[in-house]
Design a protein around this motif. Structure first.
Motif, short mmCIF file in Angstrom:
data_model
loop_
_atom_site.label_atom_id
_atom_site.label_comp_id
_atom_site.label_asym_id
_atom_site.label_seq_id
_atom_site.Cartn_x
_atom_site.Cartn_y
_atom_site.Cartn_z
N PRO A 61 -27.20 8.99 -7.14
CA PRO A 61 -28.34 8.16 -7.54
C PRO A 61 -27.97 6.90 -8.32
CG PRO A 61 -28.30 10.27 -8.71
CD PRO A 61 -27.30 10.37 -7.63
N ILE A 62 -28.68 5.82 -7.97
CA ILE A 62 -28.53 4.53 -8.64
C ILE A 62 -29.56 4.45 -9.76
CG2 ILE A 62 -28.76 2.03 -8.35
CD1 ILE A 62 -28.07 2.47 -5.36
N ASP A 63 -29.13 4.06 -10.94
CA ASP A 63 -30.05 3.91 -12.07
C ASP A 63 -31.10 2.85 -11.75
OD1 ASP A 63 -28.77 5.79 -13.59
OD2 ASP A 63 -27.66 4.37 -14.82
N LYS A 64 -32.37 3.21 -11.90
CA LYS A 64 -33.47 2.25 -11.74
C LYS A 64 -34.63 2.69 -12.62
CE LYS A 64 -35.68 -1.22 -10.37
NZ LYS A 64 -36.52 -1.07 -11.61
N PRO A 65 -34.51 2.42 -13.94
CA PRO A 65 -35.60 2.81 -14.85
C PRO A 65 -36.91 2.12 -14.46
CG PRO A 65 -33.62 2.15 -16.05
CD PRO A 65 -33.41 1.75 -14.63
N ASN A 66 -38.00 2.85 -14.60
CA ASN A 66 -39.32 2.27 -14.34
C ASN A 66 -40.34 2.99 -15.20
OD1 ASN A 66 -40.18 4.67 -12.65
ND2 ASN A 66 -38.47 3.90 -11.44
N ARG A 67 -41.53 2.40 -15.31
CA ARG A 67 -42.55 2.94 -16.20
C ARG A 67 -43.23 4.18 -15.63
NH1 ARG A 67 -43.82 -2.43 -15.81
NH2 ARG A 67 -45.76 -1.94 -14.69
N GLY A 68 -43.10 4.38 -14.35
CA GLY A 68 -43.76 5.51 -13.69
C GLY A 68 -43.94 5.20 -12.23
N GLY A 134 -35.89 8.12 -12.72
CA GLY A 134 -35.65 6.69 -12.84
C GLY A 134 -34.45 6.25 -12.02
N ILE A 135 -34.48 6.57 -10.72
CA ILE A 135 -33.32 6.35 -9.86
C ILE A 135 -33.74 5.94 -8.46
CG2 ILE A 135 -31.68 7.89 -11.02
CD1 ILE A 135 -32.61 10.09 -9.13
N VAL A 136 -32.75 5.44 -7.71
CA VAL A 136 -32.90 5.15 -6.28
C VAL A 136 -31.85 5.93 -5.52
CG1 VAL A 136 -32.66 3.38 -4.49
CG2 VAL A 136 -33.89 2.85 -6.61
N PHE A 137 -32.27 6.59 -4.44
CA PHE A 137 -31.35 7.28 -3.53
C PHE A 137 -31.20 6.45 -2.26
CE2 PHE A 137 -33.28 10.80 -5.92
CZ PHE A 137 -32.16 11.54 -6.28
N LEU A 138 -29.98 6.34 -1.75
CA LEU A 138 -29.72 5.73 -0.45
C LEU A 138 -29.25 6.80 0.52
CD1 LEU A 138 -27.86 2.42 -1.42
CD2 LEU A 138 -30.33 2.82 -1.17
N ALA A 139 -29.77 6.74 1.75
CA ALA A 139 -29.44 7.74 2.77
C ALA A 139 -29.15 7.03 4.09
CB ALA A 139 -30.59 8.72 2.95
N THR A 140 -28.16 7.52 4.81
CA THR A 140 -27.79 6.96 6.11
C THR A 140 -27.49 8.08 7.09
OG1 THR A 140 -26.80 5.02 5.05
CG2 THR A 140 -26.18 5.43 7.33
N THR A 141 -27.88 7.89 8.34
CA THR A 141 -27.50 8.82 9.39
C THR A 141 -27.30 8.06 10.69
OG1 THR A 141 -27.97 11.02 10.31
CG2 THR A 141 -29.80 9.45 10.24
N VAL A 142 -26.55 8.65 11.60
CA VAL A 142 -26.26 8.02 12.90
C VAL A 142 -26.84 8.90 14.00
CG1 VAL A 142 -24.45 7.29 14.49
CG2 VAL A 142 -24.19 6.90 12.03
N ILE A 143 -27.61 8.28 14.88
CA ILE A 143 -28.30 8.98 15.97
C ILE A 143 -27.71 8.52 17.29
CG2 ILE A 143 -30.53 9.36 17.08
CD1 ILE A 143 -31.64 8.43 14.19
N GLU A 144 -27.26 9.45 18.11
CA GLU A 144 -26.69 9.13 19.41
C GLU A 144 -27.66 9.51 20.52
OE1 GLU A 144 -22.95 11.13 19.75
OE2 GLU A 144 -21.86 9.49 18.78
N CYS A 145 -27.82 8.61 21.49
CA CYS A 145 -28.71 8.85 22.62
C CYS A 145 -27.94 8.64 23.92
CB CYS A 145 -29.91 7.90 22.59
SG CYS A 145 -30.89 7.99 21.07
N SER A 175 -45.31 3.25 0.41
CA SER A 175 -45.41 2.78 -0.97
C SER A 175 -46.34 3.69 -1.77
CB SER A 175 -45.92 1.34 -1.01
OG SER A 175 -47.18 1.24 -0.37
N GLY A 176 -46.44 3.42 -3.07
CA GLY A 176 -47.34 4.17 -3.93
C GLY A 176 -46.73 5.46 -4.45
N ASP A 177 -47.47 6.07 -5.37
CA ASP A 177 -47.08 7.37 -5.93
C ASP A 177 -47.51 8.45 -4.96
OD1 ASP A 177 -46.40 9.49 -7.50
OD2 ASP A 177 -48.01 9.21 -8.97
N ARG A 178 -46.57 9.11 -4.31
CA ARG A 178 -46.93 10.04 -3.24
C ARG A 178 -46.08 11.30 -3.30
NH1 ARG A 178 -47.24 7.98 1.77
NH2 ARG A 178 -47.65 5.87 1.06
N ARG A 179 -46.65 12.36 -2.76
CA ARG A 179 -45.91 13.59 -2.56
C ARG A 179 -45.32 13.59 -1.15
NH1 ARG A 179 -46.72 17.63 -6.24
NH2 ARG A 179 -48.38 17.32 -7.76
N MET A 180 -44.33 14.45 -0.94
CA MET A 180 -43.70 14.54 0.37
C MET A 180 -44.58 15.37 1.30
SD MET A 180 -41.80 15.65 2.96
CE MET A 180 -41.68 17.38 2.54
N VAL A 181 -45.09 14.72 2.33
CA VAL A 181 -45.88 15.39 3.37
C VAL A 181 -45.29 14.99 4.71
CG1 VAL A 181 -48.15 15.64 4.42
CG2 VAL A 181 -47.96 15.30 1.94
#
Length: 230
Positions: A61-68, A134-145, A175-181
């Protein structure tokens, strides 16, 4: 005198019990990362039975403090998730164990297979003893077709906000404050090209849990499963 001795003993016992509780809290970092992830192998894998992609290369995780989480507007997400945190972020394919420098942080990439359809970023962070609010995650994947797959949609659920790119093109923003659905947001119709496709995502978290799930949906609303994940 006996009364004071009893009080002293009670105080000592209270202090000892408090110390034990504090030690337990320090030692208790939640479930092991092994409950949620296993190291990826060199062999390609398929999506799961519902089409969810479980293989990802995740950056610590990358540090990214925020108010909420309420500040995660469209403009905020474009500015803070669309920025380049390190050189080559949007062009190079990360490798397992590779390290990058973001500001004063030295962070490592981890190529892993999620045991669940939703990738538990919060447990990824706590399992590595890293900051998880207060963080940012980066994710990468490779898809073959094996051939072009036209008319599909990128389908994502994330906690909290996220931004996604397919083959270098911004494809979807939640965007916005959301739960994972699952299938919370879907892109316009796109094409998975024959050969290698690179999918990148950035997920931001204020306070609270953090995870995401990703799959592609075809023109008939069915999950795309005739792909391989590297």
């Amino acid at each position: 005198m006996k009364k004071y001795c009893m009080m002293a003993i009670a105080l000592m016992m209270s202090v000892a019990m408090h110390a034990q509780r504090e030690n337990w809290k320090v030692a208790d970092k939640g479930p092991s990362i092994d409950n949620y992830f296993i190291p990826a192998t060199s062999e390609a894998v398929c999506p799961d039975n519902e089409g969810f992609i479980r293989r990802w290369t995740l950056l610590e995780p990358i540090d990214k403090p925020n108010r909420g989480n309420t500040v995660f507007t469209d403009s905020y997400i474009k500015q803070h998730l669309g920025m380049e945190y390190f050189k080559g972020q949007f062009s190079l394919l990360p490798k397992d164990g590779q390290k990058v420098k973001v500001g004063k942080q030295k962070l490592q990439w981890h190529k892993m297979d999620s045991k669940l359809y939703n990738v538990k970023l919060f447990r990824f962070a706590t399992g590595l003893d890293k900051k998880y609010y207060g963080i940012v995650f980066l994710a990468t994947t490779v898809i073959e077709c094996d051939e072009d797959i036209d008319g599909v949609r990128l389908s994502v659920g994330s906690n909290s906000a996220s931004l996604w790119w397919l083959n270098g093109e911004e494809t979807l923003m939640l965007s916005g404050d959301r739960r994972m659905v699952a299938d919370d947001g879907m892109s316009k119709r796109i094409t998975l090209k024959k050969g290698m496709n690179v999918l990148r995502g950035a997920v931001i978290n204020g306070p609270g849990m953090s995870d995401f799930c990703v799959r592609f949906i075809d023109e008939n609303g069915n999950p795309v499963k005739n792909i391989r994940i590297r």
